[in-house]
Design a protein around this motif. Sequence first.
Motif, short mmCIF file in Angstrom:
data_model
loop_
_atom_site.label_atom_id
_atom_site.label_comp_id
_atom_site.label_asym_id
_atom_site.label_seq_id
_atom_site.Cartn_x
_atom_site.Cartn_y
_atom_site.Cartn_z
N THR A 183 0.69 -1.39 0.10
CA THR A 183 -0.03 -0.12 -0.03
C THR A 183 0.85 1.12 0.03
O THR A 183 0.47 2.33 -0.64
N HIS A 184 2.05 1.22 0.70
CA HIS A 184 3.00 2.34 0.79
C HIS A 184 3.38 2.96 -0.67
O HIS A 184 3.96 3.88 -0.79
N ASP A 243 -2.76 3.12 -0.21
CA ASP A 243 -2.39 3.70 1.01
C ASP A 243 -3.73 4.42 1.58
O ASP A 243 -4.18 4.27 2.94
N TRP A 273 -6.57 2.52 4.31
CA TRP A 273 -6.45 2.31 5.56
C TRP A 273 -7.52 3.10 6.56
O TRP A 273 -7.70 2.72 7.51
N SER A 328 0.21 -5.41 4.19
CA SER A 328 -0.80 -5.48 2.90
C SER A 328 -0.02 -6.41 1.99
O SER A 328 1.08 -6.71 2.06
#
Length: 268
Positions: free
Chosen positions: A92-93, A99, A102, A125
């Motif tokens: 996700t980063h 991202d 979340w 993730s």
Amino acid sequence: MSLDSHNSPELLDKQVERGFVLLPRLFGAAETAALGEAAEAVLAQMTGAVRDGRADVTVWPDGHRLEKVDGTTVHWEPEARPPAVRSLSPVTHLAPVLDALWDDDRITAPMRRIVGSDDLGAFTSKLNFKRAGVGSEFRWHQDYPYWYCCAGPGARDVATAMIFLDDVTADNGALQIVPGSHRAGPAPRDRAEPTGLLVDAARTDVRGAVTVEAPAGSVLMFPGLIVHRSGPNRTGRDRRSLLLCFQPAGRPALAGLPYRAERLSDLP
């Protein structure tokens, strides 16, 4: 199977009790397409880094090849020719649209009830690709043993939100879940399996398993102790999914925890 998307607290609690919650079409078609595009962009970024020779290679006891690039692990399909990626983690980063999930209340509101905490944090993730024609099966397992080897007893509080980026059917590798199996705790492990992480189906009752089919944009939520599997994808359609694993806030993420195989001796 499918469930009504209108989830009252009472209905949600019933679903949590049996071990999984399915929220059909939680994301619209445009949102789901954007997530799919981000998934493919992240995949291209990571496989490009592998081709550049920047990966650290690990081969697990079962022969699966993993390559870590800048903190993200590329897990290759064991038998696909030409090579195909089975999964990426964490992810996700690497893309803002991923991202942002979340903090998406559509996910976090029911997840708070599943995790049992008002304050949620990220554990890890993952992108599962389950490519058309080559996506491999994943035998009966619980997520808990792997997480326990990293997080110890805190692994009991981790739960997953699985966002379907494509339609999911029995033919393209839908999950099969054993309702209520999480209530029995860690299941007996198959001691003959090289990693020591998979469930021994001969000593675990999986007869009541249900196959979870759902359209793209649906979200399946489940705790780490639920017994589940997925079949191979032998169709001409990909079966991609994005997994967000939540835990109570304030705990370390999976990426910062070492894997300690000796902890498996604590489990049945």
